[in-house]
Enzyme design. Structure first.
Site, mmCIF file in Angstrom:
data_model
loop_
_atom_site.group_PDB
_atom_site.id
_atom_site.type_symbol
_atom_site.label_atom_id
_atom_site.label_comp_id
_atom_site.label_asym_id
_atom_site.label_seq_id
_atom_site.Cartn_x
_atom_site.Cartn_y
_atom_site.Cartn_z
ATOM 1 N N GLY A 47 0.851 -1.505 -0.153
ATOM 2 C CA GLY A 47 -0.446 -0.024 0.045
ATOM 3 C C GLY A 47 0.778 1.078 -0.407
ATOM 4 N N SER A 48 0.510 2.564 0.619
ATOM 5 C CA SER A 48 1.059 3.664 0.023
ATOM 6 C C SER A 48 1.752 3.889 0.661
ATOM 7 C CB SER A 48 0.111 4.760 -0.529
ATOM 8 O OG SER A 48 -1.109 4.925 0.566
ATOM 9 N N THR A 49 1.473 4.047 2.685
ATOM 10 C CA THR A 49 2.100 3.393 3.728
ATOM 11 C C THR A 49 3.565 2.527 3.285
ATOM 12 O OG1 THR A 49 0.163 4.424 4.489
ATOM 13 C CG2 THR A 49 1.907 4.382 5.899
ATOM 14 N N LYS B 207 -6.987 -4.567 7.426
ATOM 15 C CA LYS B 207 -6.636 -4.494 6.269
ATOM 16 C C LYS B 207 -7.405 -5.209 4.699
ATOM 17 C CE LYS B 207 -2.122 -5.506 6.914
ATOM 18 N NZ LYS B 207 -1.799 -4.390 5.684
ATOM 19 N N GLY C 293 -7.179 -3.757 2.154
ATOM 20 C CA GLY C 293 -7.977 -2.642 1.361
ATOM 21 C C GLY C 293 -7.071 -2.524 -0.144
ATOM 22 N N GLY C 294 -5.871 -3.000 -0.441
ATOM 23 C CA GLY C 294 -5.600 -2.800 -1.554
ATOM 24 C C GLY C 294 -5.249 -4.579 -1.631
ATOM 25 N N GLU D 6 -0.431 -11.198 3.926
ATOM 26 C CA GLU D 6 0.270 -9.743 4.851
ATOM 27 C C GLU D 6 -0.666 -10.568 6.369
ATOM 28 O OE1 GLU D 6 -1.155 -5.649 2.630
ATOM 29 O OE2 GLU D 6 -2.620 -6.484 3.421
#
Ligand code: 5RP
Length: 231
Positions: free
Chosen positions: A29-31, A96, A98-99, A105
């Protein structure tokens, strides 16, 4: 500070937990990407770590930035996993996926001594459930799995809207070759119970509730990074 700046600040703070020789799980993800990019700078400066990716996208990013990427088969015991989240509450419970990477994960996070979540402040909630809960399911019999999921929700006193996740108009396919059903619930009062019921529903591979997995949360805010540590 924008949400992205908060994510980046949290990602940089996570570098303090990384020590030479560690085996790291890298989130998706982006983070997580901010963390991977910052970690790569440290590696260029001489830090020696091995990394396991939680998705194909993360593997490719890590490799392109020169990180030493290994598989979980090669390194089944990890020191820490650093990952983002869609929501977290004050019990360190997470949503968790969303991606779409929730399965890998969860496997990687639970193979680590502890999991560090990095997030912007919008991810902190009083009660989980505003973000639709991703459930990874086997494509076979997906409509039968859907009604069993509805039954599990009823047992928990919940009502939710189930939506098959799509990408470019076709069912989304996870890195594990499965589908995702997103369940809009509004509020999940007993995440532990719901998670247990989803886990025993035939057809469900895994769900996006991470309970008892995360030990540290680094949250970027306008006033700096706040650290939450589980007692
Ligand atoms: C991917 C995830 C991500 O960690 C979650 O969606 C947060 O994403 P971002 O860091 O882009 O806000 O669970 O499966």
């Amino acid at each position: 500070m924008t949400a992205d700046e908060q994510k980046k600040a949290a990602a940089l703070a996570a570098l303090d937990y990384v020590k030479p020789g560690m085996k790291l799980g890298l989130g998706t993800g982006s983070t997580a990407n901010h963390f991977i990019t910052a970690l790569a700078e440290k590696v260029k400066a001489g830090l020696d770590v091995q990394c396991v990716a939680t998705s194909r996208a993360t593997f490719e990013l890590g490799q392109s930035l020169g990180l030493k990427m290994v598989t979980l088969e090669q390194q089944p015991y990890l020191d820490i996993t650093v990952d983002g989240a869609d929501e977290f509450d004050d019990k360190f419970q997470l949503i968790k996926g969303g991606g779409g990477a929730l399965l890998f994960e969860k496997i990687v996070a639970t193979s680590s001594k502890y999991m560090i979540v990095i997030a912007d402040q919008s991810k902190k909630v009083a009660t989980l459930g505003k973000f639709p809960l991703p459930v990874e399911v086997v494509p076979f019999g997906v409509n039968a799995t859907a009604w069993k999921l509805e039954r599990a929700l009823r047992i928990c006193g919940l009502k939710g809207r189930l939506v098959m996740r799509l990408k470019d108009g076709r069912p989304f396919v996870t890195d594990g070759g499965n589908a995702i059903i997103d369940i809009s619930l509004g509020a999940i009062n007993d995440a532990d119970r719901l998670g247990n019921l989803l886990s025993v529903t035939p057809g469900v591979v895994d769900h996006g509730l991470f309970i008892g997995i995360c030990g540290i949360i680094l949250m970027g805010t306008d006033d700096g990074v706040k650290t939450f540590k589980k007692a």
